[in-house]
Design an enzyme around this catalytic site. Sequence first.
Site, PDB file in Angstrom:
ATOM      1  N   LYS A   1     -10.257  -0.538  10.770  1.00  5.61           N
ATOM      2  CA  LYS A   1     -10.541  -1.700   9.920  1.00  5.61           C
ATOM      3  C   LYS A   1     -10.926  -2.912  10.768  1.00  5.61           C
ATOM      4  CE  LYS A   1      -7.187  -0.293   6.390  1.00  5.61           C
ATOM      5  NZ  LYS A   1      -7.983   0.333   5.346  1.00  5.61           N
TER       6      LYS A   1
ATOM      7  N   HIS B   1       0.865  -1.181   0.000  1.00  7.44           N
ATOM      8  CA  HIS B   1       0.000   0.000   0.000  1.00  7.44           C
ATOM      9  C   HIS B   1       0.906   1.237   0.000  1.00  7.44           C
ATOM     10  CE1 HIS B   1      -2.744   2.976   1.864  1.00  7.44           C
ATOM     11  NE2 HIS B   1      -3.733   2.212   1.446  1.00  7.44           N
TER      12      HIS B   1
ATOM     13  N   CYS C   1      -4.840   2.595  -3.568  1.00  2.42           N
ATOM     14  CA  CYS C   1      -3.579   3.086  -2.985  1.00  2.42           C
ATOM     15  C   CYS C   1      -2.465   2.064  -3.172  1.00  2.42           C
ATOM     16  CB  CYS C   1      -3.737   3.446  -1.507  1.00  2.42           C
ATOM     17  SG  CYS C   1      -4.975   4.701  -1.197  1.00  2.42           S
TER      18      CYS C   1
ATOM     19  N   ASP D   1       3.386  -4.171   7.815  1.00  2.00           N
ATOM     20  CA  ASP D   1       2.135  -3.421   7.721  1.00  2.00           C
ATOM     21  C   ASP D   1       0.992  -4.392   8.028  1.00  2.00           C
ATOM     22  OD1 ASP D   1      -0.194  -2.212   6.951  1.00  2.00           O
ATOM     23  OD2 ASP D   1       0.517  -1.569   4.986  1.00  2.00           O
TER      24      ASP D   1
END
Length: 403
Positions: free
Chosen positions: A220, A118, A360, A194
């Site tokens: 999220k 991302h 993204c 990540d």
Amino acid sequence: MIDTAAVRRDFPILADTQTVYFDNAATSQRPAPVLDAVERFYRETNANPLRGLYRWSVGATEAYEAARHKVARFLGAREESEIVFTRNATEAMNLVAYSWGGANLREGDEIVLTVMEHHSNIIPWQQAAKRAGASLVWLEPDAEGRFSEEELAKIGPKTKLVAVTMVSNVLGVTNPIRELAERAHAVGAVIAVDGAQSTPHQRVNVTALDADFYVFSGHKMLAPFGIGALYGKKALLDAMPPFLTGGEMIELVTREDATWAPLPAKFEAGTVNAGDAVGLGAAIDYLEGIGFDAIGEHEDRLAALAMEEMRKMPHVTLYGPSDPARHSGIVTFNIEGCHPHDVASVLDSENICIRAGHHCAQPLMKFLGVGSTARASMYFYNTEDEVARFLDALGHVRGWLGY
Ligand code: C6P
């Protein structure tokens, strides 16, 4: 087995049964226990945490630190001080890139990324590399989302850092973090993971993974917007300079200089987001109540249902591994001749929410040879019925667009 009817009653917004929400990789919905926990904080113990000596402020501090305790346990961190609250995964990765990167990257060093990162795990490293005179090295996956030995061998003597997503927000695939950590450590590098798309869907243990840094966003995984966290190994965080400076991150300030507070306060400058940290704690409780085995099993079943039918549609291209159980509930696709934005608009006219665009992840789009894609992303409160509605609508898209 998840009782979706019961679970959905916990989510006020899902009372709207007209709408199929399949954009969970962008942000999840929030259950009442999370909304209530945040409201209770503001109704009962709101004050500026960490500063006041009176009852409400102490209560706010205790609630905030209890949330940190929960996150530390949830991620399997050895110590609570290894958890730094941030606004989101993006801010946490920037913290690492500025602070660790600034102190450790030198000219000629290499930062190894994957093409499925991302932008939040690309741009901070591009900028850090520019500041240091370091360069980026890219790992490319095969069609099944796996890295060959040849690709993995790019982690070599010049590597200072491996920055990798645990789960791709486009392909859904889970990367072999433990193996990447071993390879990074074998050449004296560190690994920054990540976790924006893994933390909501699978049990993560940063100690077992041997991750040096791990970042995630609360929104999220059922928590409010504006709260996320960085996990970092204590020795690394201790040796790093602050990222942001100001109130509460100091030990002593003179006219000329300042010294830093111990972890984690050193990295939490300014008034902290205690209310949303409390919400994150409640989200962790809720997710653990459902259980990650059940969550994974449910998402895999929905992804399998969707992918099996989509494979039969002649104009649909699916991206990511062939096995639906390797998708974390993410189904990315294109329909021949249709721009993904048009696909999303047609689905929206049937009250189905999906995401369309580059997600993204522009380097990944280029690698896949597309400008953009459509993406349906499912979570544990989605139902087989919703998948059927999605598939039905998908079958109409080309007709509606004039084919
Ligand atoms: N991906 C998506 O729709 P923030 O914005 O900091 O909460 O999360 C950034 C981020 C980092 N890594 C990965 C793998 C992500 O998927 C995201 C967010 C959303 O896919 C918004 S672009």
